[in-house]
Design a protein around this motif. Structure first.
Motif, PDB file in Angstrom:
ATOM      1  N   LEU A 123       0.853  -1.193   0.000  1.00  0.00           N
ATOM      2  CA  LEU A 123       0.000   0.000   0.000  1.00  0.00           C
ATOM      3  C   LEU A 123       0.891   1.247   0.000  1.00  0.00           C
ATOM      4  CD1 LEU A 123      -2.818   1.396   0.421  1.00  0.00           C
ATOM      5  CD2 LEU A 123      -2.322   1.285   2.886  1.00  0.00           C
ATOM      6  N   TYR A 124       0.710   2.114  -0.990  1.00  0.00           N
ATOM      7  CA  TYR A 124       1.398   3.411  -1.025  1.00  0.00           C
ATOM      8  C   TYR A 124       0.417   4.473  -0.566  1.00  0.00           C
ATOM      9  CZ  TYR A 124       5.369   1.451  -3.462  1.00  0.00           C
ATOM     10  OH  TYR A 124       6.490   0.711  -3.767  1.00  0.00           O
ATOM     11  N   VAL A 125       0.782   5.194   0.488  1.00  0.00           N
ATOM     12  CA  VAL A 125      -0.121   6.232   0.996  1.00  0.00           C
ATOM     13  C   VAL A 125       0.395   7.599   0.559  1.00  0.00           C
ATOM     14  CG1 VAL A 125      -0.775   4.794   2.942  1.00  0.00           C
ATOM     15  CG2 VAL A 125       1.007   6.481   3.249  1.00  0.00           C
ATOM     16  N   GLY A 126      -0.522   8.494   0.154  1.00  0.00           N
ATOM     17  CA  GLY A 126      -0.115   9.797  -0.372  1.00  0.00           C
ATOM     18  C   GLY A 126       0.875   9.578  -1.499  1.00  0.00           C
ATOM     19  N   VAL A 160       3.513  -1.252   3.917  1.00  0.00           N
ATOM     20  CA  VAL A 160       2.913   0.072   3.700  1.00  0.00           C
ATOM     21  C   VAL A 160       4.065   1.050   3.486  1.00  0.00           C
ATOM     22  CG1 VAL A 160       1.606   1.960   4.757  1.00  0.00           C
ATOM     23  CG2 VAL A 160       0.809  -0.400   5.008  1.00  0.00           C
ATOM     24  N   VAL A 161       3.980   1.823   2.406  1.00  0.00           N
ATOM     25  CA  VAL A 161       5.043   2.774   2.061  1.00  0.00           C
ATOM     26  C   VAL A 161       4.483   4.191   2.190  1.00  0.00           C
ATOM     27  CG1 VAL A 161       6.684   3.538   0.298  1.00  0.00           C
ATOM     28  CG2 VAL A 161       6.006   1.113   0.410  1.00  0.00           C
ATOM     29  N   ALA A 162       5.144   4.997   3.023  1.00  0.00           N
ATOM     30  CA  ALA A 162       4.723   6.398   3.206  1.00  0.00           C
ATOM     31  C   ALA A 162       5.938   7.282   2.918  1.00  0.00           C
ATOM     32  CB  ALA A 162       4.214   6.610   4.627  1.00  0.00           C
ATOM     33  N   ASN A 163       6.142   7.574   1.661  1.00  0.00           N
ATOM     34  CA  ASN A 163       7.276   8.405   1.267  1.00  0.00           C
ATOM     35  C   ASN A 163       6.866   9.875   1.262  1.00  0.00           C
ATOM     36  OD1 ASN A 163       9.110   6.342   0.981  1.00  0.00           O
ATOM     37  ND2 ASN A 163       8.697   6.024  -1.206  1.00  0.00           N
ATOM     38  N   TYR A 164       7.571  10.683   2.032  1.00  0.00           N
ATOM     39  CA  TYR A 164       7.328  12.136   2.076  1.00  0.00           C
ATOM     40  C   TYR A 164       5.851  12.416   2.355  1.00  0.00           C
ATOM     41  CZ  TYR A 164      12.037  12.055   0.786  1.00  0.00           C
ATOM     42  OH  TYR A 164      13.386  11.802   0.847  1.00  0.00           O
ATOM     43  N   PHE A 165       5.319  11.676   3.313  1.00  0.00           N
ATOM     44  CA  PHE A 165       3.897  11.800   3.658  1.00  0.00           C
ATOM     45  C   PHE A 165       3.733  12.421   5.045  1.00  0.00           C
ATOM     46  CE2 PHE A 165      -0.102   9.995   5.354  1.00  0.00           C
ATOM     47  CZ  PHE A 165      -0.967  10.565   4.437  1.00  0.00           C
ATOM     48  N   LEU A 166       4.402  11.861   6.060  1.00  0.00           N
ATOM     49  CA  LEU A 166       4.204  12.355   7.428  1.00  0.00           C
ATOM     50  C   LEU A 166       4.687  13.789   7.574  1.00  0.00           C
ATOM     51  CD1 LEU A 166       5.132   9.147   9.469  1.00  0.00           C
ATOM     52  CD2 LEU A 166       2.850  10.089   9.021  1.00  0.00           C
ATOM     53  N   SER A 215      -0.898  10.924  14.795  1.00  0.00           N
ATOM     54  CA  SER A 215      -2.204  10.261  14.572  1.00  0.00           C
ATOM     55  C   SER A 215      -2.189   9.532  13.237  1.00  0.00           C
ATOM     56  CB  SER A 215      -3.355  11.264  14.521  1.00  0.00           C
ATOM     57  OG  SER A 215      -3.324  12.077  15.626  1.00  0.00           O
ATOM     58  N   MET A 216      -1.607  10.176  12.222  1.00  0.00           N
ATOM     59  CA  MET A 216      -1.576   9.559  10.896  1.00  0.00           C
ATOM     60  C   MET A 216      -0.725   8.287  10.928  1.00  0.00           C
ATOM     61  SD  MET A 216      -2.929   9.753   7.989  1.00  0.00           S
ATOM     62  CE  MET A 216      -3.567  11.317   7.428  1.00  0.00           C
ATOM     63  N   ALA A 223      10.283   7.341   3.794  1.00  0.00           N
ATOM     64  CA  ALA A 223      11.417   8.179   3.364  1.00  0.00           C
ATOM     65  C   ALA A 223      11.020   9.606   3.700  1.00  0.00           C
ATOM     66  CB  ALA A 223      11.684   8.028   1.870  1.00  0.00           C
ATOM     67  N   ASP A 224      11.985  10.379   4.205  1.00  0.00           N
ATOM     68  CA  ASP A 224      11.649  11.755   4.625  1.00  0.00           C
ATOM     69  C   ASP A 224      12.914  12.565   4.880  1.00  0.00           C
ATOM     70  OD1 ASP A 224       9.778  13.823   5.418  1.00  0.00           O
ATOM     71  OD2 ASP A 224       8.413  12.156   5.825  1.00  0.00           O
ATOM     72  N   PHE A 225      12.743  13.794   5.369  1.00  0.00           N
ATOM     73  CA  PHE A 225      13.881  14.642   5.728  1.00  0.00           C
ATOM     74  C   PHE A 225      14.632  13.981   6.892  1.00  0.00           C
ATOM     75  CE2 PHE A 225      10.896  17.512   3.766  1.00  0.00           C
ATOM     76  CZ  PHE A 225      11.701  18.351   3.001  1.00  0.00           C
ATOM     77  N   ALA A 226      15.961  14.027   6.822  1.00  0.00           N
ATOM     78  CA  ALA A 226      16.777  13.471   7.905  1.00  0.00           C
ATOM     79  C   ALA A 226      17.333  14.599   8.765  1.00  0.00           C
ATOM     80  CB  ALA A 226      17.928  12.656   7.324  1.00  0.00           C
ATOM     81  N   PRO A 227      17.420  14.375  10.069  1.00  0.00           N
ATOM     82  CA  PRO A 227      18.092  15.374  10.922  1.00  0.00           C
ATOM     83  C   PRO A 227      19.594  15.369  10.646  1.00  0.00           C
ATOM     84  CG  PRO A 227      17.426  13.453  12.209  1.00  0.00           C
ATOM     85  CD  PRO A 227      16.946  13.211  10.815  1.00  0.00           C
ATOM     86  N   ALA A 228      20.298  16.363  11.182  1.00  0.00           N
ATOM     87  CA  ALA A 228      21.745  16.453  10.969  1.00  0.00           C
ATOM     88  C   ALA A 228      22.428  15.217  11.523  1.00  0.00           C
ATOM     89  CB  ALA A 228      22.281  17.701  11.664  1.00  0.00           C
TER      90      ALA A 228
END
Ligand SMILES: C[S@@+](CC[C@H](N)C(=O)[O-])C[C@H]1O[C@@H](n2cnc3c(N)ncnc32)[C@H](O)[C@@H]1O
Length: 219
Positions: A42-45, A105-111, A121-122, A139-144
């Motif tokens: 499932l790909y969300v967003g 479930v794949v949530a790339n650049y969603f949260l 909640s999401m 997959a998303d932004f990573a902290p330093a």
């Protein structure tokens, strides 16, 4: 937010490629190596869904959900051009019937679109779609990765991208969340994490991670 994504669908992937120098697209492919032929994914967003198309090409059974009809229209056209079969659902992910029984479930650049409390909640709504023992891939932004110059560069880069996104109405203003902690706090096991630096080294980066939902008990 939906209507903004409707309007930017035609150039969304291209803009991401420019400001991340291709790191976003690379991070979105990370999970593909962990999929099996026939897996229910499932790909969300999903957006324009280059990742979902690649999964279908590799033999996964793909369902892709997005609120934006123009995003899904582009994904559908690409799938038809390639003769690929994906189930496309125009809906709010949090309104899907649950529990789902997806292997992955794949949530790339969603949260990252949501404030911290909405994103938490999401995340709960995503987890009920993963079968016990299944995988959640983000997959998303990573902290330093460190302090000093790398920390300053990461903060400046992220604040700029997040601030522009907020001004355009496509995301909330927030700090980079500690996603691995969010996942482990809910009882998931992190199986893999990889950083995708924008310019090499320890400066601004994206990351992709694979987590396993426990076989018993839902976080
Ligand atoms: C930041 S974009 C990321 C798109 C894609 N995953 C990518 O990495 O290119 C977020 C996508 O989520 C969709 N979206 C926003 N809220 C949603 C929701 N509640 N349910 C389903 N899709 C949603 C938007 O329409 C948009 O296409």
């Amino acid at each position: 937010m939906k209507f903004v994504y409707d309007r930017v669908a035609f150039l969304y992937d291209e803009v991401c490629a420019v400001y991340s120098l291709g790191a976003i697209a690379r991070s979105k492919r990370h999970h593909l190596g962990f999929l099996r032929v026939g897996s229910r994914v499932l790909y969300v967003g999903v957006g324009r869904g280059a990742d979902a198309l690649a999964a279908a090409r590799a033999g996964a059974q793909v369902t892709a959900v997005d609120l934006s009809e123009p995003m899904l229209r582009r994904l559908r056209a690409a799938a038809i051009r390639e003769g690929l079969c994906l189930e496309l659902v125009e809906d709010d992910v949090s309104q899907l019937p649950c529990p789902g029984d997806y292997d992955v479930v794949v949530a790339n650049y969603f949260l990252n679109m949501f404030s911290e409390s909405d994103a938490q909640s999401m995340l709960g709504a995503l987890l009920v779609q993963v079968r016990p023992g299944g995988r959640l891939c983000l997959a998303d932004f990573a902290p330093a990765a460190g302090l000093g110059l790398s920390g300053v560069a990461t903060t400046a880069y992220y604040r700029l991208v997040n601030g522009v996104g907020w001004l355009l109405g496509i995301c909330a203003l927030h700090e980079i969340p500690d996603l691995p902690k969010w996942l482990t706090d809910r009882g998931l096991e992190i199986l893999d994490i990889k950083r995708f630096p924008v310019m090499g080294g320890s400066g601004p980066a994206y990351w992709a991670m694979i987590a396993r939902r426990p076989r018993v008990g839902l976080p």
